[in-house]
Design a protein around this motif. Structure first.
Motif, PDB file in Angstrom:
ATOM      1  N   ALA A 120      -5.001   6.658  -0.888  1.00 42.99           N
ATOM      2  CA  ALA A 120      -3.822   7.534  -0.848  1.00 42.99           C
ATOM      3  C   ALA A 120      -3.279   7.641   0.575  1.00 42.99           C
ATOM      4  O   ALA A 120      -2.064   7.632   0.789  1.00 42.99           O
ATOM      5  N   THR A 121      -4.177   7.692   1.558  1.00 43.10           N
ATOM      6  CA  THR A 121      -3.750   7.740   2.953  1.00 43.10           C
ATOM      7  C   THR A 121      -3.037   6.454   3.343  1.00 43.10           C
ATOM      8  O   THR A 121      -2.006   6.480   4.022  1.00 43.10           O
ATOM      9  N   LEU A 122      -3.577   5.317   2.907  1.00 39.71           N
ATOM     10  CA  LEU A 122      -2.950   4.033   3.216  1.00 39.71           C
ATOM     11  C   LEU A 122      -1.580   3.901   2.562  1.00 39.71           C
ATOM     12  O   LEU A 122      -0.657   3.351   3.154  1.00 39.71           O
ATOM     13  N   VAL A 123      -1.444   4.389   1.337  1.00 42.63           N
ATOM     14  CA  VAL A 123      -0.142   4.348   0.667  1.00 42.63           C
ATOM     15  C   VAL A 123       0.868   5.159   1.470  1.00 42.63           C
ATOM     16  O   VAL A 123       1.989   4.705   1.718  1.00 42.63           O
ATOM     17  N   ALA A 124       0.480   6.357   1.892  1.00 48.96           N
ATOM     18  CA  ALA A 124       1.397   7.189   2.673  1.00 48.96           C
ATOM     19  C   ALA A 124       1.739   6.521   3.998  1.00 48.96           C
ATOM     20  O   ALA A 124       2.904   6.498   4.413  1.00 48.96           O
ATOM     21  N   LEU A 125       0.737   5.961   4.659  1.00 50.13           N
ATOM     22  CA  LEU A 125       0.966   5.313   5.950  1.00 50.13           C
ATOM     23  C   LEU A 125       1.858   4.081   5.812  1.00 50.13           C
ATOM     24  O   LEU A 125       2.821   3.908   6.565  1.00 50.13           O
TER      25      LEU A 125
END
Length: 101
Positions: free
Chosen positions: A86-91
């Motif tokens: 989820a963090t990678l998607v946001a980033l």
């Protein structure tokens, strides 16, 4: 008797469908190049399909009852991977969108 979600579920479905349609329409009118859309699709949808959906499904399936210690460790690992994904998607989405300006 049985049946679907009743009147409330049906109106919610149509409201969400209309909202998605309007958002897509406005996005299509405002975006100058299809490459921008492909960039967002690549940075968000691909990661979601590859990581987030399977991890969420695994966590949903294994959420029932007492689990052996080994399965609890797998659930912790899946939760960590889900948070990382989820963090990678946001980033990735932020980097893609910031490249537009």
């Amino acid at each position: 008797g049985g049946g679907g979600g009743g009147e409330g579920g049906s109106s919610l479905f149509y409201g969400v469908a209309l909202g998605v349609f309007l958002a897509q329409f406005l996005l299509g009118v405002c975006v100058e190049s299809v490459s921008l859309i492909w960039g967002v699709m690549g940075s968000t949808v691909a990661l979601a399909v590859i990581f987030i959906v399977p991890l969420a499904a695994y966590l949903s399936v294994t959420a029932r009852g007492d689990l052996p210690l080994r399965k609890r460790g797998r659930r912790r690992t899946a939760k960590g991977l889900l948070a990382l994904s989820a963090t990678l998607v946001a980033l990735c989405s932020a980097v893609t969108v910031s490249g537009w300006f």
